[in-house]
Design a protein around this motif. Structure first.
Motif, PDB file in Angstrom:
ATOM      1  N   ARG A   2       0.606  -0.568  -0.133  1.00 39.76           N
ATOM      2  CA  ARG A   2       0.040  -0.877  -0.026  1.00 39.76           C
ATOM      3  C   ARG A   2       0.653   1.727   0.185  1.00 39.76           C
ATOM      4  NH1 ARG A   2      -5.581  -1.056   3.339  1.00 39.76           N
ATOM      5  NH2 ARG A   2      -6.908  -2.794   2.544  1.00 39.76           N
ATOM      6  N   VAL A  42       0.222   2.798 -10.153  1.00 44.74           N
ATOM      7  CA  VAL A  42      -0.414   1.222 -10.676  1.00 44.74           C
ATOM      8  C   VAL A  42       0.727   0.806 -11.616  1.00 44.74           C
ATOM      9  CG1 VAL A  42      -2.467   0.628 -11.976  1.00 44.74           C
ATOM     10  CG2 VAL A  42      -3.261   2.589 -10.393  1.00 44.74           C
ATOM     11  N   ARG A  47      -1.691  -0.652  -5.880  1.00 44.19           N
ATOM     12  CA  ARG A  47      -3.197  -0.323  -6.686  1.00 44.19           C
ATOM     13  C   ARG A  47      -3.678   0.140  -5.308  1.00 44.19           C
ATOM     14  NH1 ARG A  47      -2.191  -3.957  -9.958  1.00 44.19           N
ATOM     15  NH2 ARG A  47      -2.241  -3.606 -12.168  1.00 44.19           N
ATOM     16  N   GLU A  48      -3.224  -0.033  -4.017  1.00 45.65           N
ATOM     17  CA  GLU A  48      -4.308   0.189  -2.953  1.00 45.65           C
ATOM     18  C   GLU A  48      -2.976   2.087  -2.262  1.00 45.65           C
ATOM     19  OE1 GLU A  48      -5.780  -2.996  -0.027  1.00 45.65           O
ATOM     20  OE2 GLU A  48      -4.696  -3.754  -1.189  1.00 45.65           O
ATOM     21  N   GLU A  61     -10.295  14.856  -3.490  1.00 46.96           N
ATOM     22  CA  GLU A  61     -11.727  13.341  -3.550  1.00 46.96           C
ATOM     23  C   GLU A  61     -12.954  13.720  -4.728  1.00 46.96           C
ATOM     24  OE1 GLU A  61     -13.591  11.996   0.250  1.00 46.96           O
ATOM     25  OE2 GLU A  61     -11.891  12.883   1.721  1.00 46.96           O
ATOM     26  N   ASP A  66     -13.415   7.149  -6.369  1.00 46.20           N
ATOM     27  CA  ASP A  66     -12.714   6.451  -5.651  1.00 46.20           C
ATOM     28  C   ASP A  66     -11.312   5.467  -6.224  1.00 46.20           C
ATOM     29  OD1 ASP A  66     -13.371   4.931  -8.069  1.00 46.20           O
ATOM     30  OD2 ASP A  66     -15.212   3.320  -6.656  1.00 46.20           O
ATOM     31  N   GLY A  67     -10.779   5.756  -7.239  1.00 47.71           N
ATOM     32  CA  GLY A  67      -9.803   5.626  -8.096  1.00 47.71           C
ATOM     33  C   GLY A  67      -9.556   4.591  -9.216  1.00 47.71           C
ATOM     34  N   ARG A  68     -11.196   4.046  -8.890  1.00 48.76           N
ATOM     35  CA  ARG A  68     -11.261   3.255 -10.431  1.00 48.76           C
ATOM     36  C   ARG A  68     -11.021   3.522 -11.736  1.00 48.76           C
ATOM     37  NH1 ARG A  68     -17.436   0.569  -9.038  1.00 48.76           N
ATOM     38  NH2 ARG A  68     -17.729   3.039  -8.431  1.00 48.76           N
ATOM     39  N   ALA A  72      -6.904   2.056  -9.530  1.00 53.06           N
ATOM     40  CA  ALA A  72      -6.151   1.912  -8.318  1.00 53.06           C
ATOM     41  C   ALA A  72      -7.557   2.069  -6.913  1.00 53.06           C
ATOM     42  CB  ALA A  72      -6.123   3.632  -8.225  1.00 53.06           C
ATOM     43  N   SER A  73      -7.762   1.812  -5.577  1.00 53.66           N
ATOM     44  CA  SER A  73      -8.519   2.057  -5.523  1.00 53.66           C
ATOM     45  C   SER A  73      -8.175   2.820  -4.185  1.00 53.66           C
ATOM     46  CB  SER A  73      -8.365   0.178  -4.823  1.00 53.66           C
ATOM     47  OG  SER A  73      -9.487   0.817  -3.145  1.00 53.66           O
ATOM     48  N   ILE A  74      -8.686   4.342  -4.067  1.00 53.27           N
ATOM     49  CA  ILE A  74      -8.271   5.465  -3.383  1.00 53.27           C
ATOM     50  C   ILE A  74      -9.197   5.723  -2.373  1.00 53.27           C
ATOM     51  CG2 ILE A  74      -8.148   7.858  -3.578  1.00 53.27           C
ATOM     52  CD1 ILE A  74      -7.084   7.345  -6.349  1.00 53.27           C
ATOM     53  N   SER A  75      -8.422   5.840  -0.776  1.00 54.42           N
ATOM     54  CA  SER A  75      -8.926   5.896   0.494  1.00 54.42           C
ATOM     55  C   SER A  75      -8.580   7.106   0.349  1.00 54.42           C
ATOM     56  CB  SER A  75      -7.912   5.339   1.672  1.00 54.42           C
ATOM     57  OG  SER A  75      -9.257   3.734   1.084  1.00 54.42           O
TER      58      SER A  75
END
Length: 286
Positions: A2, A42, A47-48, A61, A66-68, A72-75
């Protein structure tokens, strides 16, 4: 693995550009700076991603979601006030699930391949290290560098060789990373390649400048309180004194995108590669 992109700074030196837009969303060659980072991560298989933000963070934001769209998977880790680098990382520490993680300053441009971080993650866990830092050759405005790279790949900070020097340095330490902070890189900006910068600086090639990229073990931040500002520099110096920080020198293009002038530099560089000049950097400006 991550990763975290540091994006909480106000970007004072980028004003007025950052009065209405957070610095990570400023564009180079038609693409927000932070998107360049995400795409590079990526491609490396990372990707996280978590992004901290403070100033105009809702716009980050809204832009990235959400990065898709980037694979990616974005928090997000929202900060009511900028917590500085170590404080921001400490607030997001649970995201890394106790594993070593990659951190990238949001206000740099670097062509280093983040895939290397995967191997460094294993190295940290196996060797019991707390950090691994990517260094760059000292630019002309910072010939003394930040840290000394020893023959065994470990880092040391000569300024902390004595307790008195360490106490003095840590007491007034500037933050060592994060968009908007006054890092060593911020103080001596510009694009450079390793060999050219080393020759220009005339400095001892064993001492280098911190790039704003590192792999960290969560243990480095275990003593910090959440929601409390904390700089990274004192933590790194303490770990160096304990022989727990390794690193290497990156011999490629690195740019601190901390001012409008340096934003134009990266815009010109990328535009030249694409054979065009973007709206932010006209041919005349380049």
């Amino acid at each position: 693995m991550r990763a975290m992109i540091l994006a909480a700074g106000r970007g004072e030196r980028m004003r007025p550009l950052t009065d209405t837009l957070p610095k990570p969303l400023l564009s180079a060659a038609g693409k927000p700076l932070i998107v360049w980072h995400i795409e590079r991560l990526v491609r490396a298989g990372i990707r996280e991603i978590i992004i901290n933000h403070a100033w105009l963070g809702r716009l980050i934001e809204e832009r990235l979601g959400d990065g898709r769209r980037y694979g990616a998977s974005i928090s997000y880790s929202a900060e009511r006030q900028a917590l500085e680098t170590a404080g921001g990382i400490a607030q997001a520490l649970e995201f890394f699930r106790g594993e070593p993680f990659l951190v990238v300053n949001g206000d740099i441009w670097c062509e280093w391949d983040p895939a290397e971080a995967l191997g460094r993650q294993t190295e940290l866990a196996a060797a019991g290290l707390q950090a691994w830092l990517l260094l760059v050759p000292n630019p002309p405005h910072h010939p003394g560098g930040d840290f000394e790279l020893q023959a065994d790949g470990m880092l040391r900070d000569p300024a902390t060789d004595t307790p008195q020097a360490a106490a003095s340095r840590d007491a007034g330490a500037a933050d060592m990373g994060g968009a908007g902070s006054h890092t060593a890189a911020d103080a001596h900006p510009g694009a450079r390649t390793a060999r050219g910068a080393a020759a220009a600086s005339g400095s001892d090639t064993r001492r280098y400048t911190y790039s704003g990229i590192g792999v960290y073990h969560p243990a480095l931040f275990s003593g910090l309180e959440k929601d409390r500002p904390a700089p990274l520099a004192p933590l790194l110096r303490q770990a160096m004194r304990a022989g727990q920080v390794a690193g290497r020198v990156y011999e490629g293009t690195w740019i601190d995108v901390g001012t409008p002038q340096r934003l134009r530099e990266i815009d010109c560089l990328l535009g030249a590669r694409a054979g065009t000049a973007s709206a932010a950097a006209s041919p005349k400006a380049c």
